[in-house]
Motif scaffolding. Structure first.
Motif, mmCIF file in Angstrom:
data_model
loop_
_atom_site.group_PDB
_atom_site.id
_atom_site.type_symbol
_atom_site.label_atom_id
_atom_site.label_comp_id
_atom_site.label_asym_id
_atom_site.label_seq_id
_atom_site.Cartn_x
_atom_site.Cartn_y
_atom_site.Cartn_z
ATOM 1 N N LEU A 34 0.811 -1.216 0.000
ATOM 2 C CA LEU A 34 0.000 0.000 0.000
ATOM 3 C C LEU A 34 0.848 1.272 0.000
ATOM 4 O O LEU A 34 0.343 2.358 -0.300
ATOM 5 C CB LEU A 34 -0.938 0.000 1.211
ATOM 6 N N SER A 35 2.133 1.133 0.348
ATOM 7 C CA SER A 35 3.011 2.306 0.334
ATOM 8 C C SER A 35 3.708 2.487 -1.009
ATOM 9 O O SER A 35 4.544 3.386 -1.158
ATOM 10 C CB SER A 35 4.069 2.183 1.441
ATOM 11 N N SER A 36 3.367 1.643 -2.002
ATOM 12 C CA SER A 36 4.051 1.703 -3.301
ATOM 13 C C SER A 36 3.936 3.068 -3.945
ATOM 14 O O SER A 36 4.926 3.630 -4.434
ATOM 15 C CB SER A 36 3.481 0.636 -4.237
ATOM 16 N N SER A 37 2.728 3.623 -3.963
ATOM 17 C CA SER A 37 2.542 4.929 -4.600
ATOM 18 C C SER A 37 3.353 6.002 -3.895
ATOM 19 O O SER A 37 3.930 6.890 -4.533
ATOM 20 C CB SER A 37 1.056 5.309 -4.607
ATOM 21 N N GLY A 38 3.408 5.903 -2.568
ATOM 22 C CA GLY A 38 4.167 6.900 -1.812
ATOM 23 C C GLY A 38 5.655 6.833 -2.080
ATOM 24 O O GLY A 38 6.377 7.822 -1.870
ATOM 25 N N GLY A 39 6.136 5.663 -2.532
ATOM 26 C CA GLY A 39 7.560 5.535 -2.808
ATOM 27 C C GLY A 39 7.972 6.016 -4.177
ATOM 28 O O GLY A 39 9.173 6.155 -4.452
ATOM 29 N N LEU A 40 7.004 6.293 -5.052
ATOM 30 C CA LEU A 40 7.340 6.722 -6.415
ATOM 31 C C LEU A 40 8.195 8.002 -6.463
ATOM 32 O O LEU A 40 9.190 8.045 -7.198
ATOM 33 C CB LEU A 40 6.066 6.921 -7.226
ATOM 34 N N PRO A 41 7.848 9.050 -5.714
ATOM 35 C CA PRO A 41 8.689 10.258 -5.783
ATOM 36 C C PRO A 41 10.132 9.998 -5.388
ATOM 37 O O PRO A 41 11.057 10.546 -5.991
ATOM 38 C CB PRO A 41 7.996 11.217 -4.804
#
Length: 414
Positions: A30-37
Motif C-alpha cells: 500500500l506504500s508503493s505509490s508513496g515511494g514513487l517520488p
C-alpha cells in the motif's frame, strides 16, 4: 466456533504469525505509490546488486511521464499492480489454509524416552547406527517430511540405521532446562543408550541448531562418538551480516520480562524473529502458490513444507537467552564464551572425523557462518552443495548434493 476446511478439518493457523505477515505485506504494497517520488528522484538507498536495475527503472519512469497523461497512467499502473499482488498473496494464503493435504507418515519405533524427548529408530536392525539431532525450535520431521522426501527413510534403505531425536514440546520439567541440561543431560543419555545397545561408538549428525548441540556433545563424549556430521550449522553468528544477528537479539529484548512468567519463548514470537530475515517472503511464496494447481505435486510439496514451518515448538527461557542474546547478540561461540557444564565449547579440540555440509544458497545460516566451524576443527571435510537451508534435506537436489555424500561418509565413519 472453529473455522473448518471443506473436508471438515480445522483451518490451518499459518502462516504464523498470520497478523504479522498480513500487516507486513499490506504495509509494503500500500506504500508503493508513496515511494514513487523517492524512486524518481534517485534518493532511495539501493543495495549494490539492485542499483543498476533501479536506475533503469527510474529512467523508464521519466520517459513515461514525459508522454501525454504519462504521470497519471503511471500512477494507475502502480495501483493496478499493487492490487493484483495483494489479491495474489491473499488468495495463496487462503488456498493454503484450505488445502486438503495432511501428513500421515507413521512414526517408527521409539527405543528410548525421557520427559518430552523420544528417540526414533528408523532401522534396519543390521544397519550402521547414527544419531541425528535436529534443532530445538523446529519439529524433527523435517528429516522425515513425506514418503519421497525423507532423509531418514532414504538412509535406512542405504545401509544406515538412523536414530532421530524428537525433542517434543517442552513440559514443566523442560521449562527449567538450560543448554547444559539438554546436552550434558538428555542428549548424553540418549547417546549412552545407543552405545550400550550397539557396543560401539556411533557417528552423530546435527542439523542447524542441532549441529551446535552435537559439537558440544562430541567434545564431552569423545569415546562414544565415531564421527561428527554438521548440516547447515552456524558458528560465527556475525559473519557476513552482524547487523541482522544483533537486530534479532535486540528484537528479543522486549520478551525478556515475560520469559520468567511464561517459562518459554512462544512459537509465534520465534516465528516473528525469523520473519525479520526476509519480511517479504510471505508475499513471494504465497503469491507463487496462488498460481499453482492445488492438486499438483509442487503444491502438495509446498503445503507439506509450510505445515512443518508452522508446526514449531516454544524455546525454553534459559535456552532462548543463550541462543538469542548469547549466540546472536554477543557471538559467544566464536569468542569462546559459550559454556556447557561450565566448560567452553572449543571445536579446535575435536579429534573425530568431521564432515560439514554447507548449503551455498542458505539465507538462514549464511555460508560464512557455517564455514567458520569446520575451519577450526582439525581435519574437517567440507562440502558446499548448491542448495538452500531447507532444500538441502528436502529438495529435488538433496539426494545428489547431501544424502549420498552423507551416506558415503557414514559408511566410512561407522
Amino acid at each position: 466456533m472453529t473455522a473448518r476446511r471443506a473436508d471438515g478439518a480445522p483451518l490451518r493457523r499459518g502462516p504464523r504469525p498470520l497478523s504479522l505477515h498480513l500487516n507486513t505485506v499490506l504495509a509494503m504494497l500500500l506504500s508503493s505509490s508513496g515511494g514513487l517520488p523517492l524512486l524518481k528522484s534517485g534518493l532511495l538507498p539501493w543495495k549494490p546488486p539492485l542499483r543498476q536495475r533501479a536506475e533503469e527503472l527510474r529512467q523508464q519512469f521519466a520517459h513515461a511521464e514525459s508522454q501525454p497523461q504519462g504521470a497519471e497512467d503511471l500512477r494507475h499502473a502502480v495501483d493496478r499492480e499493487m492490487r493484483r499482488r495483494i489479491d495474489s498473496v491473499l488468495t495463496g494464503i487462503e488456498r493454503y489454509r484450505q488445502h486438503p493435504y495432511h501428513r500421515d507418515l507413521p512414526d517408527p519405533p521409539v527405543v528410548w524416552r525421557e520427559g518430552a524427548t523420544r528417540l526414533l529408530d528408523y532401522g534396519p536392525p543390521g544397519g550402521r547406527p547414527a544419531l541425528f539431532v535436529p534443532s530445538l525450535v523446529n519439529r524433527h520431521y523435517i528429516l522425515d517430511l513425506s514418503p519421497g522426501k525423507s532423509l531418514m527413510r532414504w538412509l535406512a534403505g542405504h545401509g544406515v540405521r538412523p536414530l532421530l531425536i524428537d525433542w517434543g514440546t517442552p513440559g514443566p520439567l523442560e521449562r527449567r532446562f538450560t543448554l547444559t541440561d539438554y546436552i550434558a543431560g538428555r542428549l548424553e543419555r540418549a547417546l549412552d543408550a545407543i552405545v550400550e545397545e550397539t557396543g560401539r561408538p556411533v557417528p552423530i549428525v546435527g542439523y542447524c541448531m542441532g549441529g551446535l548441540l552435537t559439537t558440544a556433545l562430541a567434545l564431552r563424549r569423545p569415546k562414544a562418538v565415531a564421527g561428527l556430521g554438521l548440516l547447515a550449522t552456524p558458528w560465527d553468528f556475525h559473519a557476513e551480516d552482524a547487523t541482522t544477528a544483533k537486530r534479532a537479539a535486540a528484537l528479543f529484548q522486549p520478551f525478556g520480562p515475560a520469559l520468567d512468567h511464561w517459562g518459554e519463548l512462544p512459537t509465534d514470537a520465534l516465528q516473528a524473529l525469523f520473519t525479520q530475515l526476509d519480511p517479504m517472503l510471505a508475499l513471494k511464496k504465497f503469491g507463487q502458490f496462488a498460481r499453482m494447481d492445488p492438486a499438483s505435486r509442487a503444491a502438495v510439496a509446498f503445503v507439506a513444507l509450510e505445515d512443518w514451518l508452522n508446526d514449531g515448538v516454544p524455546l525454553v527461557a534459559a535456552v532462548a537467552r543463550d541462543a538469542l542474546a548469547g549466540w546472536y547478540g554477543r557471538n559467544d561461540t566464536v569468542t569462546g564464551n559459550w559454556l556447557v557444564g561450565g566448560l567452553p565449547v572449543d571445536p579446535s579440540r575435536i579429534r573425530v572425523p568431521t564432515l560439514a555440509l554447507i548449503p551455498e544458497r542458505d539465507r538462514i545460516v549464511p555460508p560464512a557462518s557455517a564455514m567458520a566451524l569446520p575451519k577450526v576443527i582439525p581435519g574437517a571435510e567440507m562440502i558446499v552443495p548448491p542448495l538452500g537451508h531447507i532444500g538441502m534435506v528436502v529438495s529435488a537436489g538433496a539426494e545428489t548434493g547431501v544424502w549420498r555424500p552423507l551416506a558415503d561418509w557414514l559408511a566410512a565413519t561407522g
